[in-house]
Design a protein around this motif. Structure first.
Motif, PDB file in Angstrom:
ATOM      1  N   SER A 179       0.845  -1.187   0.000  1.00 54.37           N
ATOM      2  CA  SER A 179       0.000   0.000   0.000  1.00 54.37           C
ATOM      3  C   SER A 179       0.883   1.241   0.000  1.00 54.37           C
ATOM      4  O   SER A 179       2.047   1.203   0.412  1.00 54.37           O
ATOM      5  CB  SER A 179      -0.948   0.013   1.199  1.00 54.37           C
ATOM      6  OG  SER A 179      -0.203  -0.053   2.406  1.00 54.37           O
ATOM      7  N   GLU A 225       1.015   5.376   1.030  1.00 54.72           N
ATOM      8  CA  GLU A 225       0.424   6.417   1.866  1.00 54.72           C
ATOM      9  C   GLU A 225       1.128   7.741   1.575  1.00 54.72           C
ATOM     10  O   GLU A 225       2.352   7.833   1.629  1.00 54.72           O
ATOM     11  CB  GLU A 225       0.556   6.056   3.345  1.00 54.72           C
ATOM     12  CG  GLU A 225      -0.034   7.098   4.277  1.00 54.72           C
ATOM     13  CD  GLU A 225       0.175   6.712   5.734  1.00 54.72           C
ATOM     14  OE1 GLU A 225      -0.590   5.879   6.229  1.00 54.72           O
ATOM     15  OE2 GLU A 225       1.129   7.239   6.346  1.00 54.72           O
ATOM     16  N   LYS A 267       5.055   6.848   1.751  1.00 56.26           N
ATOM     17  CA  LYS A 267       5.451   5.620   2.434  1.00 56.26           C
ATOM     18  C   LYS A 267       4.881   4.429   1.674  1.00 56.26           C
ATOM     19  O   LYS A 267       3.713   4.435   1.283  1.00 56.26           O
ATOM     20  CB  LYS A 267       4.926   5.595   3.867  1.00 56.26           C
ATOM     21  CG  LYS A 267       5.555   6.620   4.793  1.00 56.26           C
ATOM     22  CD  LYS A 267       4.984   6.467   6.195  1.00 56.26           C
ATOM     23  CE  LYS A 267       5.588   7.499   7.147  1.00 56.26           C
ATOM     24  NZ  LYS A 267       5.021   7.354   8.519  1.00 56.26           N
ATOM     25  N   LEU A 313       4.028   0.600   2.305  1.00 53.78           N
ATOM     26  CA  LEU A 313       3.806  -0.304   3.436  1.00 53.78           C
ATOM     27  C   LEU A 313       3.492  -1.698   2.913  1.00 53.78           C
ATOM     28  O   LEU A 313       2.885  -1.875   1.854  1.00 53.78           O
ATOM     29  CB  LEU A 313       2.636   0.188   4.291  1.00 53.78           C
ATOM     30  CG  LEU A 313       2.708   1.647   4.790  1.00 53.78           C
ATOM     31  CD1 LEU A 313       1.408   2.030   5.474  1.00 53.78           C
ATOM     32  CD2 LEU A 313       3.886   1.817   5.741  1.00 53.78           C
ATOM     33  N   GLN A 314       3.934  -2.695   3.688  1.00 54.63           N
ATOM     34  CA  GLN A 314       3.543  -4.077   3.461  1.00 54.63           C
ATOM     35  C   GLN A 314       3.001  -4.588   4.782  1.00 54.63           C
ATOM     36  O   GLN A 314       3.742  -4.911   5.711  1.00 54.63           O
ATOM     37  CB  GLN A 314       4.709  -4.930   2.988  1.00 54.63           C
ATOM     38  CG  GLN A 314       4.284  -6.303   2.469  1.00 54.63           C
ATOM     39  CD  GLN A 314       5.438  -7.038   1.823  1.00 54.63           C
ATOM     40  OE1 GLN A 314       6.602  -6.860   2.217  1.00 54.63           O
ATOM     41  NE2 GLN A 314       5.132  -7.872   0.825  1.00 54.63           N
ATOM     42  N   GLY A 315       1.672  -4.590   4.845  1.00 49.56           N
ATOM     43  CA  GLY A 315       1.056  -4.830   6.141  1.00 49.56           C
ATOM     44  C   GLY A 315       1.239  -3.582   7.000  1.00 49.56           C
ATOM     45  O   GLY A 315       0.890  -2.471   6.620  1.00 49.56           O
ATOM     46  N   SER A 316       1.823  -3.753   8.160  1.00 46.62           N
ATOM     47  CA  SER A 316       2.120  -2.619   9.032  1.00 46.62           C
ATOM     48  C   SER A 316       3.583  -2.203   8.961  1.00 46.62           C
ATOM     49  O   SER A 316       3.985  -1.218   9.593  1.00 46.62           O
ATOM     50  CB  SER A 316       1.761  -2.974  10.483  1.00 46.62           C
ATOM     51  OG  SER A 316       2.503  -4.120  10.909  1.00 46.62           O
ATOM     52  N   ALA A 317       4.385  -2.937   8.170  1.00 46.39           N
ATOM     53  CA  ALA A 317       5.811  -2.633   8.069  1.00 46.39           C
ATOM     54  C   ALA A 317       6.037  -1.623   6.945  1.00 46.39           C
ATOM     55  O   ALA A 317       5.451  -1.716   5.861  1.00 46.39           O
ATOM     56  CB  ALA A 317       6.605  -3.900   7.792  1.00 46.39           C
ATOM     57  N   VAL A 318       6.916  -0.656   7.234  1.00 44.97           N
ATOM     58  CA  VAL A 318       7.290   0.360   6.249  1.00 44.97           C
ATOM     59  C   VAL A 318       8.435  -0.205   5.410  1.00 44.97           C
ATOM     60  O   VAL A 318       9.523  -0.471   5.926  1.00 44.97           O
ATOM     61  CB  VAL A 318       7.687   1.674   6.941  1.00 44.97           C
ATOM     62  CG1 VAL A 318       8.124   2.682   5.900  1.00 44.97           C
ATOM     63  CG2 VAL A 318       6.535   2.210   7.778  1.00 44.97           C
TER      64      VAL A 318
END
Length: 235
Positions: free
Chosen positions: A169, A171, A220, A222-227
């Protein structure tokens, strides 16, 4: 008494008598018609003979023939001029349509040229890849289009060769001040899903408060909650 009558009849004072032969009325009318016809024919012959002597009839015939030839030539010239005019109008219409089409193509080429220039400027500002990160943000741009609208662009690149596709994702956030206080806003309420195969370019529009003073833009990945990658552009 008888003697007086005889003497009066044979005397010098007796009334004169004329003896005439009477013709029937049809013969009289026929004779009058013959005389009138002969007089008319004689007058017509005299008129024609006079015209022949003066040469009026010959000149009139020649003039009439000349006028007929000129009229025929003028009709032919008129028809030719009409045909040429129709052809000229058709050619003019076709040329105008071609000019309009060329103008549309020119405008399209100008738009494509401007888009290519924007792409070139965007890629010229890319930071060369370094390190072994599988995914990185190599370019970030932001420009103000109006008092409240901003446009952003970002390029995501997988540095490794034959890297598997990346699902994650994106952001985008804006930071600055609003009414003298710290302020921040995101492009959307939730991150935008992305699928990167080698590289991916994303862009979008966002509405911000007119009184906000934007100082930086941050992207940013993101992959899941990891940047996985982050880049900040100071304005």
């Amino acid at each position: 008494m008888r003697w007086r009558l005889v003497r009066r009849r044979w005397s010098a004072g007796a009334p004169r008598m004329a003896v005439r032969s009477a013709l029937p009325w049809p013969l009289r009318w026929l004779l009058v018609a013959i005389m009138l016809g002969f007089s008319g024919a004689l007058a017509l012959w005299a008129f024609e003979f006079g015209r022949d002597i003066a040469g009026v009839d010959r000149n009139a015939q020649a003039e009439l023939q000349r006028l007929r030839v000129e009229a025929k030539d003028l009709r032919e010239q008129l028809m030719q001029a009409r045909a040429e005019g129709s052809t000229s109008v058709s050619q003019l219409t076709a040329e105008r349509a071609m000019i309009d089409q060329l103008q549309v193509q020119i405008r399209q080429l100008e738009a494509d040229n401007q888009s290519l220039r924007n792409d070139l400027g965007f890629f010229e500002r890319l930071i060369p890849a370094s390190g072994g990160d599988a995914l990185a943000i190599r370019g970030l741009q932001a420009e103000r289009l109006s008092a409240t609208q901003w446009r952003w662009q970002v390029l995501m690149i997988q540095a490794a060769r034959r890297a598997p596709e990346f699902r994650g994702s994106l952001e985008i956030s804006f930071t600055g001040t609003l009414a003298g206080k710290p302020w921040s806003a995101r492009h959307a309420s939730a991150p935008q899903s992305v699928l990167v195969k080698g590289y991916l370019r994303q862009e979008g529009l966002v509405d911000l408060p007119a009184q906000a003073e934007v100082k930086s833009v941050t992207a940013k990945v993101l992959q899941g909650s990891a940047v996985r990658s982050v880049q900040t552009l100071d304005l």
